[in-house]
Design a protein around this motif. Structure first.
Motif, mmCIF file in Angstrom:
data_model
loop_
_atom_site.group_PDB
_atom_site.id
_atom_site.type_symbol
_atom_site.label_atom_id
_atom_site.label_comp_id
_atom_site.label_asym_id
_atom_site.label_seq_id
_atom_site.Cartn_x
_atom_site.Cartn_y
_atom_site.Cartn_z
ATOM 1 N N GLY A 1 -13.639 26.520 35.456
ATOM 2 C CA GLY A 1 -14.786 26.300 36.332
ATOM 3 C C GLY A 1 -14.477 25.670 37.671
ATOM 4 N N GLY A 2 -13.206 25.643 38.056
ATOM 5 C CA GLY A 2 -12.859 25.036 39.343
ATOM 6 C C GLY A 2 -12.784 23.525 39.305
ATOM 7 N N PHE A 3 -12.527 22.953 38.112
ATOM 8 C CA PHE A 3 -12.449 21.503 37.990
ATOM 9 C C PHE A 3 -11.024 20.988 37.771
ATOM 10 C CE2 PHE A 3 -16.950 22.167 37.125
ATOM 11 C CZ PHE A 3 -17.544 21.098 37.791
ATOM 12 N N THR A 4 -10.034 21.867 37.806
ATOM 13 C CA THR A 4 -8.651 21.431 37.644
ATOM 14 C C THR A 4 -7.894 21.608 38.960
ATOM 15 O OG1 THR A 4 -7.917 23.621 36.901
ATOM 16 C CG2 THR A 4 -8.641 22.062 35.213
ATOM 17 N N THR A 5 -6.857 20.807 39.142
ATOM 18 C CA THR A 5 -6.062 20.890 40.372
ATOM 19 C C THR A 5 -4.901 21.855 40.238
ATOM 20 O OG1 THR A 5 -4.723 18.991 39.670
ATOM 21 C CG2 THR A 5 -6.648 18.525 41.045
ATOM 22 N N LYS A 6 -4.736 22.453 39.037
ATOM 23 C CA LYS A 6 -3.670 23.419 38.815
ATOM 24 C C LYS A 6 -4.270 24.692 38.216
ATOM 25 C CE LYS A 6 -1.020 21.042 36.014
ATOM 26 N NZ LYS A 6 0.139 20.506 35.250
ATOM 27 N N PRO A 7 -3.641 25.843 38.451
ATOM 28 C CA PRO A 7 -4.113 27.086 37.810
ATOM 29 C C PRO A 7 -3.808 27.058 36.327
ATOM 30 C CG PRO A 7 -2.075 27.484 39.012
ATOM 31 C CD PRO A 7 -2.488 26.082 39.345
ATOM 32 N N VAL A 8 -4.485 27.914 35.587
ATOM 33 C CA VAL A 8 -4.367 27.901 34.130
ATOM 34 C C VAL A 8 -2.934 28.090 33.662
ATOM 35 C CG1 VAL A 8 -4.941 30.370 33.974
ATOM 36 C CG2 VAL A 8 -5.288 28.885 31.984
ATOM 37 N N TYR A 9 -2.134 28.899 34.363
ATOM 38 C CA TYR A 9 -0.776 29.182 33.889
ATOM 39 C C TYR A 9 0.178 28.004 34.076
ATOM 40 C CZ TYR A 9 -0.183 30.315 38.872
ATOM 41 O OH TYR A 9 -0.180 30.286 40.246
ATOM 42 N N GLU A 10 -0.237 26.946 34.761
ATOM 43 C CA GLU A 10 0.608 25.760 34.897
ATOM 44 C C GLU A 10 0.311 24.704 33.826
ATOM 45 O OE1 GLU A 10 0.868 24.107 38.804
ATOM 46 O OE2 GLU A 10 1.309 26.037 39.753
ATOM 47 N N PHE A 11 -0.689 24.958 32.981
ATOM 48 C CA PHE A 11 -0.951 24.074 31.847
ATOM 49 C C PHE A 11 -0.222 24.608 30.621
ATOM 50 C CE2 PHE A 11 -4.638 23.113 34.539
ATOM 51 C CZ PHE A 11 -4.629 21.713 34.497
ATOM 52 N N SER A 12 0.063 23.730 29.685
ATOM 53 C CA SER A 12 0.784 24.168 28.479
ATOM 54 C C SER A 12 -0.137 24.781 27.435
ATOM 55 C CB SER A 12 1.527 22.973 27.855
ATOM 56 O OG SER A 12 0.611 21.966 27.450
ATOM 57 N N HIS A 13 -1.406 24.375 27.407
ATOM 58 C CA HIS A 13 -2.341 24.872 26.409
ATOM 59 C C HIS A 13 -3.727 25.046 27.025
ATOM 60 C CE1 HIS A 13 0.744 22.781 23.997
ATOM 61 N NE2 HIS A 13 0.438 23.622 23.020
ATOM 62 N N VAL A 14 -4.497 25.935 26.428
ATOM 63 C CA VAL A 14 -5.927 26.053 26.709
ATOM 64 C C VAL A 14 -6.649 25.945 25.374
ATOM 65 C CG1 VAL A 14 -7.785 27.489 27.617
ATOM 66 C CG2 VAL A 14 -5.519 27.574 28.684
ATOM 67 N N TYR B 1 -13.965 25.370 27.762
ATOM 68 C CA TYR B 1 -12.508 25.432 27.728
ATOM 69 C C TYR B 1 -11.913 24.171 28.351
ATOM 70 C CZ TYR B 1 -13.193 30.235 26.358
ATOM 71 O OH TYR B 1 -13.591 31.357 25.671
ATOM 72 N N GLU B 2 -10.885 23.645 27.682
ATOM 73 C CA GLU B 2 -10.216 22.436 28.171
ATOM 74 C C GLU B 2 -8.727 22.690 28.338
ATOM 75 O OE1 GLU B 2 -11.819 21.953 24.991
ATOM 76 O OE2 GLU B 2 -13.717 21.054 25.635
ATOM 77 N N PRO B 3 -8.133 22.129 29.392
ATOM 78 C CA PRO B 3 -6.692 22.282 29.583
ATOM 79 C C PRO B 3 -5.912 21.208 28.835
ATOM 80 C CG PRO B 3 -7.616 21.100 31.444
ATOM 81 C CD PRO B 3 -8.764 21.412 30.517
ATOM 82 N N SER B 4 -4.629 21.433 28.682
ATOM 83 C CA SER B 4 -3.726 20.436 28.110
ATOM 84 C C SER B 4 -2.362 20.594 28.757
ATOM 85 C CB SER B 4 -3.617 20.604 26.599
ATOM 86 O OG SER B 4 -2.646 19.725 26.060
ATOM 87 N N SER B 5 -1.608 19.511 28.747
ATOM 88 C CA SER B 5 -0.283 19.531 29.356
ATOM 89 C C SER B 5 0.720 18.888 28.416
ATOM 90 C CB SER B 5 -0.305 18.758 30.686
ATOM 91 O OG SER B 5 1.012 18.582 31.189
ATOM 92 N N ASN B 6 1.967 19.319 28.522
ATOM 93 C CA ASN B 6 3.036 18.690 27.758
ATOM 94 C C ASN B 6 3.582 17.447 28.447
ATOM 95 O OD1 ASN B 6 3.127 20.309 25.461
ATOM 96 N ND2 ASN B 6 4.477 21.824 26.418
ATOM 97 N N ASP B 7 3.008 17.067 29.568
ATOM 98 C CA ASP B 7 3.417 15.815 30.202
ATOM 99 C C ASP B 7 3.244 14.677 29.208
ATOM 100 O OD1 ASP B 7 3.913 17.228 32.470
ATOM 101 O OD2 ASP B 7 2.186 16.497 33.598
ATOM 102 N N PRO B 8 4.097 13.663 29.250
ATOM 103 C CA PRO B 8 4.040 12.597 28.241
ATOM 104 C C PRO B 8 2.656 11.957 28.120
ATOM 105 C CG PRO B 8 6.053 12.420 29.532
ATOM 106 C CD PRO B 8 5.218 13.482 30.191
ATOM 107 N N ASP B 9 2.154 11.919 26.903
ATOM 108 C CA ASP B 9 0.898 11.250 26.563
ATOM 109 C C ASP B 9 -0.241 11.631 27.507
ATOM 110 O OD1 ASP B 9 -0.475 9.684 24.767
ATOM 111 O OD2 ASP B 9 -0.100 7.815 25.830
ATOM 112 N N TRP B 10 -0.365 12.923 27.777
ATOM 113 C CA TRP B 10 -1.362 13.427 28.729
ATOM 114 C C TRP B 10 -2.775 13.034 28.317
ATOM 115 C CZ3 TRP B 10 -5.257 17.271 29.244
ATOM 116 C CH2 TRP B 10 -5.485 17.738 30.551
#
Length: 408
Positions: free
Chosen positions: A79-92, A100-109
């Motif tokens: 919905g235009g609420f993230t600062t990165k495109p979907v393909y730069e996140f590790s999970h959806v 839909y919520e994003p997730s990242s493999n960054d430590p303790d995201w």
């Protein structure tokens, strides 16, 4: 096992240090949000440099989950609420709605390591993770926290209780993560199978931890602590061994507001939990959780110095159908806003015979009952009784609409 009492130095900052850090981080987060299409023009006129405190946030609009859903329908998936495109996140992930919520493999995201550390979980522990991994993010939220504290994870999920017991025995699970009641199911199955488990710690969420259930675990030598987290925000607040309220996470800001508005309540009053994150990937500004809570005065005896809340105290969405029409908290807020002399209002739904009755109680030192009755009809779209009550007399329990009708 944790070797130090606190996860990091952020937990023991003085109020002055915490405020100074916030004054630097908050304007940067507001500026990030201003550049996102999801916010549209809602933050356009805001001077980000001036938003340096919790108090300054109160002038910004509240973002509701329904708005996320609408935005995602037009601009999938976030919905235009993230600062990165979907393909730069590790999970959806997907939550009911769907949202839909994003997730990242960054430590303790998701910031869950802080809670697991408080629960005594760390290196050497094997976490029997019974949160779901399918579509919804709860399993991954707790797994990322376990990685942050150096624990090993058995991704157990739910179901197949006999296999759960067998795996916990064979692997040597020492800690449980999941909903408060499911551990009891596992323990009872283990008893029936004649199996002794090594679980001595439990980190729970996603449901109410009743005192009787905590006592049951304590009798079995298991210390059970709870957290308050959502799929959108990650960890919001968590319990420490002091077991006095939930301590707000260090990377978010919590406000308690009157339901249906963005107006902060007085200290100690019940209201809706509104959260601003400092996550640079997903800057949610004044995100309304729909949950009720209240600030608990003072600091935790455990030495953590951040704000505490009393925990989950119900839902803020009190929309109620009266005489076939929905009455919403935001309509009651509009009534209060229309008359400067009104301090607070409360709608009561009751029955007389077989008919619905709407009574609007209005806190005011002086006012015109007839004029308020007209405003009630205009704004709530229903006629009702108007009762003028003295300032301070209405309960500060978070209820804007009280349904006294019996449905038995």
């Amino acid at each position: 096992m944790p070797t130090k009492p606190h996860f990091d130095d952020l937990e023991t900052r003085s109020a002055t240090e915490r405020a100074a850090d916030l004054a630097k981080a908050l304007p940067q987060q507001i500026a990030r949000a201003q550049g996102l299409s999801g916010y549209g023009d809602s933050l356009k006129e805001v001077d980000a440099a001036q938003i340096t405190s919790v108090e300054a946030l109160a002038d910004l609009p509240v973002l509701r989950k329904s708005e996320l859903g609408k935005a995602q329908a037009g601009q999938a998936p976030f919905g235009g609420f993230t600062t990165k495109p979907v393909y730069e996140f590790s999970h959806v992930f997907q939550s009911p709605g769907p949202i839909y919520e994003p997730s990242s493999n960054d430590p303790d995201w998701w910031r869950m390591g802080r809670f697991l550390h408080a629960a005594g979980i760390g290196a050497g522990d094997i976490v029997h993770n019974c949160f779901g991994y399918h579509l919804t993010p709860a399993g991954m939220i707790f797994e990322s926290g376990a990685r942050a504290v150096g624990a090993t994870v058995l991704p157990a999920g739910t179901g197949q209780t006999e296999l759960q017991v067998t795996a916990a025995r064979d692997v040597g699970s020492t800690a449980y993560a999941g909903t408060p009641d499911y551990l009891k199911v596992i323990l009872e199955k283990a008893d029936a199978m004649g199996v002794d488990l090594k679980i001595t710690k439990a980190a729970v969420g996603g449901g109410a931890l009743f005192p009787s259930l905590r006592a049951y675990y304590e009798e079995r030598g298991i210390t059970c602590l709870q957290s308050y987290a959502t799929a959108d925000l990650g960890n919001i607040a968590y319990e420490s061994p002091a077991m006095e309220g939930l301590i707000v996470d260090e990377q978010i800001i919590v406000e308690i507001v009157t339901p249906g508005t963005g107006i902060p309540v007085a200290p100690g009053e019940v209201g809706e939990v509104v959260v601003t994150t400092l996550n640079p990937d997903y800057p949610l500004i004044r995100f309304a959780t729909g949950d009720l809570s209240a600030v608990l005065e003072g600091e935790s005896p455990c030495g953590r110095t951040n704000k505490r809340i009393k925990g989950w105290m119900g839902r803020a969405d009190q929309t109620t159908k009266i005489k076939g029409m929905f009455v919403r908290p935001e309509q009651v807020a509009a009534l209060v806003a229309q008359h400067a002399e009104i301090e607070k209002a409360r709608v009561i739904a009751s029955r007389e015979g077989e008919a619905d009755v709407m009574t609007v109680q209005i806190e005011t030192a002086n006012g015109d009952e007839a004029r308020y009755a007209q405003s009630v009809a205009d704004l709530l779209k229903l006629k009702g009784k108007v009762e003028l009550v003295s300032p301070g007399s209405l309960p500060r329990d978070g209820l804007v609409i009280e349904d006294q009708r019996s449905y038995d």
